[in-house]
Design a protein around this motif. Sequence first.
Motif, PDB file in Angstrom:
ATOM      1  N   VAL A   1      36.812   7.977 113.595  1.00  0.00           N
ATOM      2  CA  VAL A   1      35.571   7.229 113.777  1.00  0.00           C
ATOM      3  C   VAL A   1      34.397   8.144 113.465  1.00  0.00           C
ATOM      4  CG1 VAL A   1      34.142   6.027 115.484  1.00  0.00           C
ATOM      5  CG2 VAL A   1      36.635   5.781 115.541  1.00  0.00           C
ATOM      6  N   GLU A   2      33.455   7.638 112.702  1.00  0.00           N
ATOM      7  CA  GLU A   2      32.261   8.427 112.402  1.00  0.00           C
ATOM      8  C   GLU A   2      31.418   8.558 113.661  1.00  0.00           C
ATOM      9  OE1 GLU A   2      28.276   8.260 109.638  1.00  0.00           O
ATOM     10  OE2 GLU A   2      30.144   7.503 108.744  1.00  0.00           O
ATOM     11  N   GLU A   3      31.054   9.787 113.999  1.00  0.00           N
ATOM     12  CA  GLU A   3      30.239  10.064 115.184  1.00  0.00           C
ATOM     13  C   GLU A   3      28.789  10.331 114.829  1.00  0.00           C
ATOM     14  OE1 GLU A   3      32.155  13.376 117.098  1.00  0.00           O
ATOM     15  OE2 GLU A   3      33.495  12.034 118.183  1.00  0.00           O
ATOM     16  N   GLY A   4      28.572  10.860 113.657  1.00  0.00           N
ATOM     17  CA  GLY A   4      27.206  11.180 113.286  1.00  0.00           C
ATOM     18  C   GLY A   4      27.154  11.873 111.945  1.00  0.00           C
ATOM     19  N   ARG A   5      25.942  12.092 111.505  1.00  0.00           N
ATOM     20  CA  ARG A   5      25.709  12.665 110.187  1.00  0.00           C
ATOM     21  C   ARG A   5      24.698  13.796 110.336  1.00  0.00           C
ATOM     22  NH1 ARG A   5      26.073  10.426 104.738  1.00  0.00           N
ATOM     23  NH2 ARG A   5      27.220   8.737 105.723  1.00  0.00           N
ATOM     24  N   LEU A   6      25.073  14.964 109.828  1.00  0.00           N
ATOM     25  CA  LEU A   6      24.155  16.094 109.768  1.00  0.00           C
ATOM     26  C   LEU A   6      23.515  16.050 108.393  1.00  0.00           C
ATOM     27  CD1 LEU A   6      26.594  18.738 111.288  1.00  0.00           C
ATOM     28  CD2 LEU A   6      24.874  17.393 112.485  1.00  0.00           C
ATOM     29  N   ARG A   7      22.307  15.514 108.336  1.00  0.00           N
ATOM     30  CA  ARG A   7      21.654  15.233 107.066  1.00  0.00           C
ATOM     31  C   ARG A   7      21.316  16.508 106.308  1.00  0.00           C
ATOM     32  NH1 ARG A   7      16.723  12.057 107.603  1.00  0.00           N
ATOM     33  NH2 ARG A   7      16.212  13.623 109.140  1.00  0.00           N
ATOM     34  N   GLU A   8      21.696  16.510 105.020  1.00  0.00           N
ATOM     35  CA  GLU A   8      21.386  17.588 104.092  1.00  0.00           C
ATOM     36  C   GLU A   8      21.600  18.965 104.719  1.00  0.00           C
ATOM     37  OE1 GLU A   8      17.695  17.070 101.996  1.00  0.00           O
ATOM     38  OE2 GLU A   8      18.087  14.936 101.672  1.00  0.00           O
ATOM     39  N   SER A   9      22.765  19.152 105.310  1.00  0.00           N
ATOM     40  CA  SER A   9      23.031  20.397 106.032  1.00  0.00           C
ATOM     41  C   SER A   9      23.807  21.441 105.235  1.00  0.00           C
ATOM     42  CB  SER A   9      23.779  20.084 107.334  1.00  0.00           C
ATOM     43  OG  SER A   9      24.990  19.430 107.046  1.00  0.00           O
ATOM     44  N   VAL A  10      24.310  21.069 104.047  1.00  0.00           N
ATOM     45  CA  VAL A  10      25.016  22.040 103.210  1.00  0.00           C
ATOM     46  C   VAL A  10      24.442  22.006 101.792  1.00  0.00           C
ATOM     47  CG1 VAL A  10      27.181  22.144 104.489  1.00  0.00           C
ATOM     48  CG2 VAL A  10      26.883  20.370 102.798  1.00  0.00           C
ATOM     49  N   ARG A  11      24.158  23.205 101.285  1.00  0.00           N
ATOM     50  CA  ARG A  11      23.598  23.318  99.937  1.00  0.00           C
ATOM     51  C   ARG A  11      24.721  23.173  98.922  1.00  0.00           C
ATOM     52  NH1 ARG A  11      22.676  27.472  96.337  1.00  0.00           N
ATOM     53  NH2 ARG A  11      23.487  29.009  97.797  1.00  0.00           N
ATOM     54  N   ILE A  12      24.456  22.420  97.882  1.00  0.00           N
ATOM     55  CA  ILE A  12      25.418  22.246  96.794  1.00  0.00           C
ATOM     56  C   ILE A  12      25.185  23.385  95.807  1.00  0.00           C
ATOM     57  CG2 ILE A  12      26.301  20.719  94.996  1.00  0.00           C
ATOM     58  CD1 ILE A  12      26.636  19.656  97.857  1.00  0.00           C
ATOM     59  N   GLU A  13      26.104  24.323  95.828  1.00  0.00           N
ATOM     60  CA  GLU A  13      25.996  25.507  94.990  1.00  0.00           C
ATOM     61  C   GLU A  13      26.062  25.136  93.509  1.00  0.00           C
ATOM     62  OE1 GLU A  13      28.524  29.566  94.618  1.00  0.00           O
ATOM     63  OE2 GLU A  13      28.410  28.679  96.619  1.00  0.00           O
ATOM     64  N   GLY A  14      25.147  25.685  92.735  1.00  0.00           N
ATOM     65  CA  GLY A  14      25.179  25.490  91.293  1.00  0.00           C
ATOM     66  C   GLY A  14      24.605  24.174  90.809  1.00  0.00           C
ATOM     67  N   GLU A  15      24.080  23.353  91.695  1.00  0.00           N
ATOM     68  CA  GLU A  15      23.503  22.076  91.284  1.00  0.00           C
ATOM     69  C   GLU A  15      21.994  22.117  91.511  1.00  0.00           C
ATOM     70  OE1 GLU A  15      24.055  17.376  92.340  1.00  0.00           O
ATOM     71  OE2 GLU A  15      25.812  18.685  92.369  1.00  0.00           O
ATOM     72  N   VAL A  16      21.262  21.604  90.544  1.00  0.00           N
ATOM     73  CA  VAL A  16      19.806  21.622  90.615  1.00  0.00           C
ATOM     74  C   VAL A  16      19.297  20.195  90.502  1.00  0.00           C
ATOM     75  CG1 VAL A  16      17.702  22.518  89.547  1.00  0.00           C
ATOM     76  CG2 VAL A  16      19.770  23.914  89.566  1.00  0.00           C
ATOM     77  N   GLY A  17      18.360  19.843  91.367  1.00  0.00           N
ATOM     78  CA  GLY A  17      17.775  18.514  91.365  1.00  0.00           C
ATOM     79  C   GLY A  17      16.523  18.452  90.510  1.00  0.00           C
ATOM     80  N   PRO A  18      15.746  17.395  90.701  1.00  0.00           N
ATOM     81  CA  PRO A  18      14.499  17.249  89.944  1.00  0.00           C
ATOM     82  C   PRO A  18      13.574  18.454  90.136  1.00  0.00           C
ATOM     83  CG  PRO A  18      15.003  15.263  91.208  1.00  0.00           C
ATOM     84  CD  PRO A  18      15.981  16.312  91.628  1.00  0.00           C
ATOM     85  N   GLU A  19      12.970  18.874  89.054  1.00  0.00           N
ATOM     86  CA  GLU A  19      12.015  19.982  89.057  1.00  0.00           C
ATOM     87  C   GLU A  19      12.617  21.261  89.610  1.00  0.00           C
ATOM     88  OE1 GLU A  19       8.254  18.772  90.729  1.00  0.00           O
ATOM     89  OE2 GLU A  19       8.481  16.764  89.872  1.00  0.00           O
ATOM     90  N   GLY A  20      13.927  21.441  89.426  1.00  0.00           N
ATOM     91  CA  GLY A  20      14.590  22.680  89.830  1.00  0.00           C
ATOM     92  C   GLY A  20      14.855  22.813  91.316  1.00  0.00           C
TER      93      GLY A  20
END
Length: 180
Positions: free
Chosen positions: A133-152
């Motif tokens: 059962v899902e208990e909760g979500r730790l929002r944006e808590s781990v960096r995706i190594e090697g991936e770059v979003g908008p504007e770097g």
Amino acid sequence: MTLHTRVTLRPTMLSDLDFVVGVEQDAANRPFITPWERTQHEGAVRFPDARHFIVELDATSAGFVILQGCRSPNRSVELKRIVLLPKGLGVGRACVRKLKTLAFAQLGAHRFWLDVKGRNEHARQLYVSEGFVEEGRLRESVRIEGEVGPEGAEVFDDLIVMSLLRREFESRQAQGREPS
């Protein structure tokens, strides 16, 4: 012979650690885990509160799993890591089922829990189908190594905390939803 009986867990030995590190570094697994250093795996093999297992399919190494909190006074055992190389064969499901039985029957857990990256939808669906059962979500808590979003910008993923309680596991057993 069912897949459940063909998949086994055996304690990891220090001589297995090259295999373990290699499985973590595999391109198919990297997006879904945060790899450990070899010394961290050595610690998990030796630490009494942890259990480090090699997953075998027909006596051939297929991956590894790590449990933590095995001596927790709160009887809360964590599935810290499950990393497999064969994909789509049902090895993950067979392994999760074995780990649930291990956690509740052998380790006396009250709660068996894990976290899964938000992008790992396949694993999340497996855990849901296995009663977690899902208990909760730790929002944006781990960096995706090697991936770059908008504007770097750096890219981050959520961690979803899920658990299965002993009474839920026993209810699934009573309904015949857990292999014996």
